[in-house]
Scaffold this motif. Sequence first.
Motif: not given
Length: 392
Positions: A179, A206, A211
């Motif tokens: 990520l 995030h 996510r």
Amino acid sequence: GTIAVPVSPHACQRRTTLNNRNRLFTDALNILAENAELSENEGPYLAFTRASSVLKSLPYNVTKMDDLKGIPNLGDHSRKLIEEILEGGTCNEVQDLIQNVRYQTLKKFTSIFGVGVKTADKWFKEGLRTLNELRASTIKFTKQQEAGLLYYEDLILPVTKVEADLIKQIIEEAVHRFLPSAIITLTGGFRRGKEYGHDVDFLITHREEGREEGLISKVISWMTAQGIILYDDITDNSYHKWKYKESETFDRFAKCFSIFKLQKMVHNLEPGRTCSHGSLAANETRGIGLAGHAGSPRHLTATAAKDKDWKAVRVDLVVAPFGQYAYALLGWTGSRLFERDLRRYAKHFGHMILNSHSLFDNKQNTFLLAATEEEIFAHLGLDYIPPQERNA
Ligand code: DCP
Ligand code: MG
């Protein structure tokens, strides 16, 4: 004359830096608090903790009882202790406790990762006194306790800020693999400016909510394959199962309680292990060999563990959805008493329920959103206190 600013009885309304001018008294009070905690006496534990905390917040050294006029949270017992120390430098009750076998043993046992007061007390009552007696016993340990005993000598060493920053880099590298724009924040005592800690706490989020789901297991798997993880215990997010009115001690974020295998830096060698002892090269060779076998440290004997080139460090990873990030950050920055008083203040003065996920306003029957810690303090009607001043 000067107008004395009254000291608040709420830790969340005091500015408490790490510059404690009354350590002589707070150390003594902390020992009484710890003993009460080890005896599961919640009332005295809180009383001594609050007394210690209010002294930490004072901008002057207490040199006479008169200096404590109007100071809240100091009961008869705490005042007697302060008076005795002012007169003779020590307190008999504290001196006796330090010598007390039950206190010493429970303190030692609860310093093992995975061992709480109830377990420590049970072992004490069974006649157990030392770690080696535990290790030699037929006790059925949990996985966490096994790891706690295996890495005990490392885990009782303080973790430095330098080590915490190094671990942050390692985690950033791992997290960003899965990520790339995830945000990783150092929380706990290090965020409050401490130079040492018993562990390292991180909060991960995030900006695009959702996510962050499933991130923790991927990150831990990757780091395990790299030989960085000695122990891990992953808990999935269970916020959806939560009735927000339940008051709980723990939050429901996805998290991992772990033990990292941190490679020692050459300048990080502890005093006494210098090149003049002639073993540095040998250590390093052996160290590289060990580092290549991530699965084997569990079987290290205490002797082999002495000359290793790595250190076991406790790391907590917490993953928060972006909408709860400010609450998670506030909840994981501490100190413990600061958190406790924030929640108590919210309840009694704001008719609100504060936890690490949200703030619920009972009067408006609604959740109050916040993108920053500043906004949460504003919702509570409190002056903003920065992390460095939350060392209550
Ligand atoms: N926390 C809390 N209540 C708990 C456990 C934790 O409010 N029962 C919050 C406040 C803590 C933070 O989480 O500051 C991290 O917990 P730690 O036990 O790691 O405490 P610190 O980081 O403050 O201290 P240390 O330096 O010992 O790690
Ligand atoms: Mg910590």
